[in-house]
Scaffold this motif. Sequence first.
Motif, PDB file in Angstrom:
ATOM      1  N   VAL A   1      37.262  34.163  48.735  1.00  0.00           N
ATOM      2  CA  VAL A   1      37.867  34.503  47.451  1.00  0.00           C
ATOM      3  C   VAL A   1      36.859  34.191  46.347  1.00  0.00           C
ATOM      4  O   VAL A   1      36.350  33.066  46.262  1.00  0.00           O
ATOM      5  CB  VAL A   1      39.173  33.715  47.195  1.00  0.00           C
ATOM      6  CG1 VAL A   1      39.726  34.009  45.800  1.00  0.00           C
ATOM      7  CG2 VAL A   1      40.218  34.062  48.254  1.00  0.00           C
ATOM      8  N   SER A   2      36.554  35.177  45.523  1.00  0.00           N
ATOM      9  CA  SER A   2      35.617  34.972  44.414  1.00  0.00           C
ATOM     10  C   SER A   2      36.394  34.520  43.181  1.00  0.00           C
ATOM     11  O   SER A   2      37.402  35.110  42.812  1.00  0.00           O
ATOM     12  CB  SER A   2      34.841  36.252  44.116  1.00  0.00           C
ATOM     13  OG  SER A   2      35.731  37.318  43.824  1.00  0.00           O
ATOM     14  N   VAL A   3      35.908  33.452  42.541  1.00  0.00           N
ATOM     15  CA  VAL A   3      36.592  32.827  41.413  1.00  0.00           C
ATOM     16  C   VAL A   3      35.652  32.776  40.215  1.00  0.00           C
ATOM     17  O   VAL A   3      34.541  32.231  40.314  1.00  0.00           O
ATOM     18  CB  VAL A   3      37.049  31.397  41.764  1.00  0.00           C
ATOM     19  CG1 VAL A   3      37.718  30.736  40.567  1.00  0.00           C
ATOM     20  CG2 VAL A   3      37.995  31.429  42.949  1.00  0.00           C
ATOM     21  N   GLY A   4      36.078  33.329  39.096  1.00  0.00           N
ATOM     22  CA  GLY A   4      35.285  33.294  37.879  1.00  0.00           C
ATOM     23  C   GLY A   4      35.730  32.161  36.967  1.00  0.00           C
ATOM     24  O   GLY A   4      36.914  32.048  36.657  1.00  0.00           O
ATOM     25  N   LEU A   5      34.779  31.328  36.552  1.00  0.00           N
ATOM     26  CA  LEU A   5      35.072  30.231  35.637  1.00  0.00           C
ATOM     27  C   LEU A   5      34.215  30.374  34.390  1.00  0.00           C
ATOM     28  O   LEU A   5      32.994  30.585  34.499  1.00  0.00           O
ATOM     29  CB  LEU A   5      34.798  28.878  36.290  1.00  0.00           C
ATOM     30  CG  LEU A   5      35.629  28.522  37.528  1.00  0.00           C
ATOM     31  CD1 LEU A   5      35.211  27.154  38.059  1.00  0.00           C
ATOM     32  CD2 LEU A   5      37.118  28.541  37.212  1.00  0.00           C
TER      33      LEU A   5
ATOM     34  N   GLN B   1      38.746  43.086  35.895  1.00  0.00           N
ATOM     35  CA  GLN B   1      39.331  44.419  35.754  1.00  0.00           C
ATOM     36  C   GLN B   1      38.786  45.376  36.812  1.00  0.00           C
ATOM     37  O   GLN B   1      39.502  46.220  37.345  1.00  0.00           O
ATOM     38  CB  GLN B   1      39.047  45.001  34.363  1.00  0.00           C
ATOM     39  CG  GLN B   1      39.501  44.151  33.186  1.00  0.00           C
ATOM     40  CD  GLN B   1      40.993  43.925  33.155  1.00  0.00           C
ATOM     41  OE1 GLN B   1      41.747  44.691  33.750  1.00  0.00           O
ATOM     42  NE2 GLN B   1      41.424  42.874  32.481  1.00  0.00           N
ATOM     43  N   MET B   2      37.486  45.214  37.124  1.00  0.00           N
ATOM     44  CA  MET B   2      36.833  46.109  38.084  1.00  0.00           C
ATOM     45  C   MET B   2      37.066  45.694  39.531  1.00  0.00           C
ATOM     46  O   MET B   2      36.665  46.396  40.446  1.00  0.00           O
ATOM     47  CB  MET B   2      35.328  46.166  37.803  1.00  0.00           C
ATOM     48  CG  MET B   2      34.966  46.808  36.486  1.00  0.00           C
ATOM     49  SD  MET B   2      33.173  46.957  36.241  1.00  0.00           S
ATOM     50  CE  MET B   2      32.700  45.242  36.008  1.00  0.00           C
ATOM     51  N   GLY B   3      37.684  44.530  39.737  1.00  0.00           N
ATOM     52  CA  GLY B   3      37.900  44.048  41.093  1.00  0.00           C
ATOM     53  C   GLY B   3      36.704  43.341  41.685  1.00  0.00           C
ATOM     54  O   GLY B   3      36.674  43.053  42.882  1.00  0.00           O
ATOM     55  N   ARG B   4      35.704  43.011  40.863  1.00  0.00           N
ATOM     56  CA  ARG B   4      34.533  42.288  41.354  1.00  0.00           C
ATOM     57  C   ARG B   4      34.820  40.791  41.484  1.00  0.00           C
ATOM     58  O   ARG B   4      34.072  40.069  42.125  1.00  0.00           O
ATOM     59  CB  ARG B   4      33.341  42.527  40.426  1.00  0.00           C
ATOM     60  CG  ARG B   4      32.825  43.953  40.456  1.00  0.00           C
ATOM     61  CD  ARG B   4      31.703  44.178  39.473  1.00  0.00           C
ATOM     62  NE  ARG B   4      30.559  43.310  39.725  1.00  0.00           N
ATOM     63  CZ  ARG B   4      29.467  43.292  38.955  1.00  0.00           C
ATOM     64  NH1 ARG B   4      29.413  44.089  37.882  1.00  0.00           N
ATOM     65  NH2 ARG B   4      28.470  42.479  39.235  1.00  0.00           N
ATOM     66  N   LEU B   5      35.891  40.328  40.840  1.00  0.00           N
ATOM     67  CA  LEU B   5      36.373  38.961  41.006  1.00  0.00           C
ATOM     68  C   LEU B   5      37.817  39.018  41.477  1.00  0.00           C
ATOM     69  O   LEU B   5      38.566  39.918  41.090  1.00  0.00           O
ATOM     70  CB  LEU B   5      36.294  38.180  39.691  1.00  0.00           C
ATOM     71  CG  LEU B   5      34.923  37.730  39.203  1.00  0.00           C
ATOM     72  CD1 LEU B   5      35.051  37.113  37.807  1.00  0.00           C
ATOM     73  CD2 LEU B   5      34.282  36.740  40.162  1.00  0.00           C
ATOM     74  N   ASP B   6      38.218  38.053  42.291  1.00  0.00           N
ATOM     75  CA  ASP B   6      39.602  37.995  42.753  1.00  0.00           C
ATOM     76  C   ASP B   6      40.482  37.190  41.798  1.00  0.00           C
ATOM     77  O   ASP B   6      41.623  37.572  41.523  1.00  0.00           O
ATOM     78  CB  ASP B   6      39.657  37.366  44.150  1.00  0.00           C
ATOM     79  CG  ASP B   6      38.866  38.152  45.169  1.00  0.00           C
ATOM     80  OD1 ASP B   6      39.100  39.370  45.282  1.00  0.00           O
ATOM     81  OD2 ASP B   6      38.016  37.564  45.858  1.00  0.00           O
TER      82      ASP B   6
END
Length: 320
Positions: free
Chosen positions: A93-97, A137-142
């Motif tokens: 799972v990719s997580v953006g912080l 928005q693009m689905g590059r992050l979960d």
Amino acid sequence: MDLRQLKYFVQIAESGNFSRAAEVLRIAQPSLSQQMKNLEEELGVELLLRHARGVTPTEIGQQLYDHARRILEEVERTRDVLRSQSLTPSGRVSVGLPTSACRGLSLPLLAAMAERQPNITLHIVEAMTGYLDDFIQMGRLDVALLYDHKAFKHVAWTEMMVEDLMLFAPPDHPVVAQGSISFREMFALPIVLPGAPNVMRTVIEQFAARHDVVPNAMACDSLPTIARMVCSRRALAVMPHFAFSDEMARGEMVAVPIVDPTPSWRLSVVVSQRTMNARGSEAVAKVMADVIAEMVSAGVWQAKLRGDRARPEAARVPIR
């Protein structure tokens, strides 16, 4: 041609030589060289240019590299989709912080995930909120933690809290002795903010416009550089309290409340509805919400939890 050969070729192209690729792949270099020779013979083309410094893909080799990367990524995504159908959340799972929260949140989040969801592998991405918003928005992050995020149909969110923005100064700066500073008076001082279109800049500029204030401020998109500017007395920074908790603990900075009025922003845990691992993403979002609520309740993170979000088990809110 099989997936193993594609994996080997991609690693060779990225490593730039056979010996380094063999180390990464943990196979003998002669075996790796033979695999590439077999692949070139099967395809009837030269894929790699050998030279003194190593190897580089030929024009056709670069085309194969681009296709192979996409194929291997799709295989991995397919594996994650199938794993996510199990009763136990698992997979990557990719997580953006956001930069202002990553230092303080990443380790508690990783520790909580290891304890509560050990079958999930996190890929943490640190960036400014504007970039994270676009990625989700693009689905590059979960999953992502976002400030004042844009409302689009491809995400769902849990609005966690409201965080006041503060003025950061060196301990011996005169503004520290004042105890607080008004929003209007603040801009008579040298102020540094992230540049547009960063969410921090947008929040401050919109807040200033509502209160007839001209927000004169320098621009810098590097949080470490902003910290150095404050410590060297070149500028004062507007940030949430959590952003510089390490510097404050070391006595390098003091957070001065901004009053009359106080600017603030909202933080939300956001989940992309384009994720290929829905079960895993939901589990990560739940743990992240829990960790944030626990940190706020303990006073580690100075913010105001939103209503029933004060309880870690708060439910996700879908976008209309």
